[in-house]
Every structure is written in structure tokens, then in C-alpha cells.
Design a protein around this motif. Structure first.
Motif, PDB file in Angstrom:
ATOM      1  N   THR A 132      -0.543   5.386 -15.314  1.00  0.00           N
ATOM      2  CA  THR A 132       0.027   5.204 -13.772  1.00  0.00           C
ATOM      3  C   THR A 132      -1.396   4.235 -12.934  1.00  0.00           C
ATOM      4  O   THR A 132      -1.070   3.224 -12.663  1.00  0.00           O
ATOM      5  N   VAL A 133      -2.408   4.722 -13.396  1.00  0.00           N
ATOM      6  CA  VAL A 133      -3.008   4.220 -12.639  1.00  0.00           C
ATOM      7  C   VAL A 133      -4.374   3.578 -13.182  1.00  0.00           C
ATOM      8  O   VAL A 133      -4.784   2.428 -12.671  1.00  0.00           O
ATOM      9  N   SER A 134      -4.142   3.644 -14.165  1.00  0.00           N
ATOM     10  CA  SER A 134      -5.025   1.915 -15.255  1.00  0.00           C
ATOM     11  C   SER A 134      -3.830   0.741 -14.908  1.00  0.00           C
ATOM     12  O   SER A 134      -4.283  -0.459 -14.522  1.00  0.00           O
ATOM     13  N   GLY A 139      -1.763   0.320 -13.151  1.00  0.00           N
ATOM     14  CA  GLY A 139      -2.438  -0.177 -11.308  1.00  0.00           C
ATOM     15  C   GLY A 139      -3.610  -1.156 -11.264  1.00  0.00           C
ATOM     16  O   GLY A 139      -3.740  -2.060  -9.985  1.00  0.00           O
ATOM     17  N   GLY A 140      -4.951  -0.747 -11.696  1.00  0.00           N
ATOM     18  CA  GLY A 140      -5.992  -1.366 -12.050  1.00  0.00           C
ATOM     19  C   GLY A 140      -6.097  -2.193 -12.637  1.00  0.00           C
ATOM     20  O   GLY A 140      -6.953  -2.873 -12.506  1.00  0.00           O
ATOM     21  N   MET A 141      -4.947  -2.653 -13.549  1.00  0.00           N
ATOM     22  CA  MET A 141      -4.984  -3.878 -14.326  1.00  0.00           C
ATOM     23  C   MET A 141      -4.470  -5.202 -13.331  1.00  0.00           C
ATOM     24  O   MET A 141      -5.145  -5.973 -13.885  1.00  0.00           O
ATOM     25  N   GLY A 167      -6.250  -5.959 -10.630  1.00  0.00           N
ATOM     26  CA  GLY A 167      -7.185  -6.475 -10.610  1.00  0.00           C
ATOM     27  C   GLY A 167      -7.671  -7.180 -11.561  1.00  0.00           C
ATOM     28  O   GLY A 167      -8.134  -8.516 -10.781  1.00  0.00           O
ATOM     29  N   ILE A 168      -7.630  -7.526 -12.702  1.00  0.00           N
ATOM     30  CA  ILE A 168      -7.315  -8.325 -13.593  1.00  0.00           C
ATOM     31  C   ILE A 168      -6.921  -9.118 -12.971  1.00  0.00           C
ATOM     32  O   ILE A 168      -7.542 -10.253 -13.726  1.00  0.00           O
ATOM     33  N   SER A 220      -7.899 -11.626 -10.049  1.00  0.00           N
ATOM     34  CA  SER A 220      -8.867 -12.336 -10.410  1.00  0.00           C
ATOM     35  C   SER A 220      -8.520 -13.571 -11.485  1.00  0.00           C
ATOM     36  O   SER A 220      -9.291 -14.618 -10.855  1.00  0.00           O
ATOM     37  N   SER A 278       1.129  -1.102  -0.380  1.00  0.00           N
ATOM     38  CA  SER A 278       0.274  -0.214   0.046  1.00  0.00           C
ATOM     39  C   SER A 278       1.099   1.856   0.007  1.00  0.00           C
ATOM     40  O   SER A 278       0.343   2.347  -0.587  1.00  0.00           O
ATOM     41  N   ILE A 329       2.453   2.151  -3.478  1.00  0.00           N
ATOM     42  CA  ILE A 329       1.153   3.502  -4.291  1.00  0.00           C
ATOM     43  C   ILE A 329       1.471   5.267  -4.331  1.00  0.00           C
ATOM     44  O   ILE A 329       1.363   5.478  -5.504  1.00  0.00           O
TER      45      ILE A 329
END
Length: 188
Positions: free
Chosen positions: A114-116, A118-120, A122-123, A126, A87, A90
Motif C-alpha cells: 500500500t505504501v509503495s 502510494g509512493g508511485m 510521486g513518479i 513528475s 491527506s 491516506i
């Protein structure tokens, strides 16, 4: 709910501490690497400790010699270290990237990318944290350890590259200033 919130308390402290320290020293890359290493230690404890208590709470005792006095300390490994390291990286990564671009338009694009990216995560999570791997989730933890290793490698490479460009700029060997801004130096 009671067991899911406590692991984030050390993350708050480490995020604030490393953000303050990196602002004070104007050095970000090394602190990102330190936090990634903290995360890797937590991931390894979570993945390979056989005792569930160590994996989650884990009083892990070690001796620390300070001024010839051995002090017995208890730290909270496993999930606590994992969160404390992960954490905290980030805000460090966002600041590291934002400090190394000059124009607002570049900074906007850089922040969104950078944010997108980081969002990957989660993909990816999963697909690698599968129900059939419960309760240890070794494939997912292995991928996460690899991702932290990749982070360390990439921060190391950018650090070396930025340091080299800063040195060349300070020696006056560049045809034009870094990022087109006179006096600009990359944040390491």
C-alpha cells in the motif's frame, strides 16, 4: 513557506475527524469515498476556477438551510479542499487494508504494498505535472481527478465484495471461515 503550510491545517482536522468517525462506526470505505469526493471538488476548483484567489484561498459562499434558517458560510476550497480530502484518505486506506487481513505476515506485506503504491504517485506526478503546463497544470490535475475517481471505484468494488462475503459468512454458507479465522468479518 508562509503560503505552503496553511492548506495542510484542514487536512489535519479532516484526517483526525474521519479517522475517529470510522473507528467509532467500524466503517471505513464510505469515509474514504467522502474524502475522495472532497479532494475532487478541490481539484476541480483548482483546475477550472479562473480567479487565482478562488483557486488557492477561495472564499466560496453558499447557503445552508438548517432548521429553516439560512446561514451564510465560508469554506476554503481549491488547494485547501484538495489537501483536506487527499491527506485524510491516506490513514483511512492504510487502516481499511490492515483491518481486512488477519495474520501479521499478510498485514506486513499489505502495508508495504500500500505504501509503495502510494509512493508511485510521486513518479506519476513528475511526469504529468510538466513545466510547460504552468500555471494551470490541467493535464496533471486531470490525471489526479482520474486517480481519485479510480479510488472511489475500487473502494466501491471492494465494499460490495466484502459485504457479500460477510453476508455469506453470517449465513453459514462458507466451507471455511473468512481469512481462516472463525468470527472474522471484513471491515466495510
Amino acid at each position: 513557506m508562509l503560503l505552503s503550510a496553511p492548506p495542510y491545517f484542514p487536512a489535519i482536522a479532516t484526517s483526525i475527524f474521519f479517522s475517529w468517525l470510522s473507528d467509532k462506526t467500524r466503517h471505513r470505505g464510505g469515509f474514504i469515498i467522502i474524502q475522495a469526493l472532497i479532494c475532487i471538488v478541490g481539484l476541480c476548483l483548482t483546475a477550472f476556477a479562473h480567479d487565482g484567489y478562488v483557486r488557492y484561498f477561495g472564499p466560496y459562499e453558499f447557503n445552508l438551510m438548517l432548521l429553516n434558517i439560512w446561514v451564510l458560510m465560508t469554506i476554503l476550497p481549491g488547494v485547501f479542499l484538495l489537501n483536506a480530502g487527499n491527506s485524510g484518505t491516506i490513514p483511512g486506506i492504510l487502516a481499511y487494508a490492515s483491518n481486512n487481513v488477519v495474520s501479521q505476515s499478510k498485514r506486513s506485506v499489505q502495508s508495504a504494498l500500500t505504501v509503495s503504491m502510494g509512493g508511485m504517485g510521486g513518479i506519476v506526478a513528475s511526469t504529468v505535472y510538466r513545466a510547460e503546463d504552468a500555471p494551470r497544470y490541467l493535464p496533471g490535475l486531470g490525471v489526479t481527478i482520474g486517480a481519485q475517481g479510480l479510488l472511489i471505484f475500487l473502494v466501491g468494488i471492494t465494499h460490495i465484495h466484502f459485504r457479500r462475503l460477510n453476508r455469506i459468512a453470517l449465513e453459514g454458507k462458507l466451507k471455511e471461515p473468512l481469512e481462516g479465522q472463525p468470527g472474522f468479518l471484513y471491515t466495510l
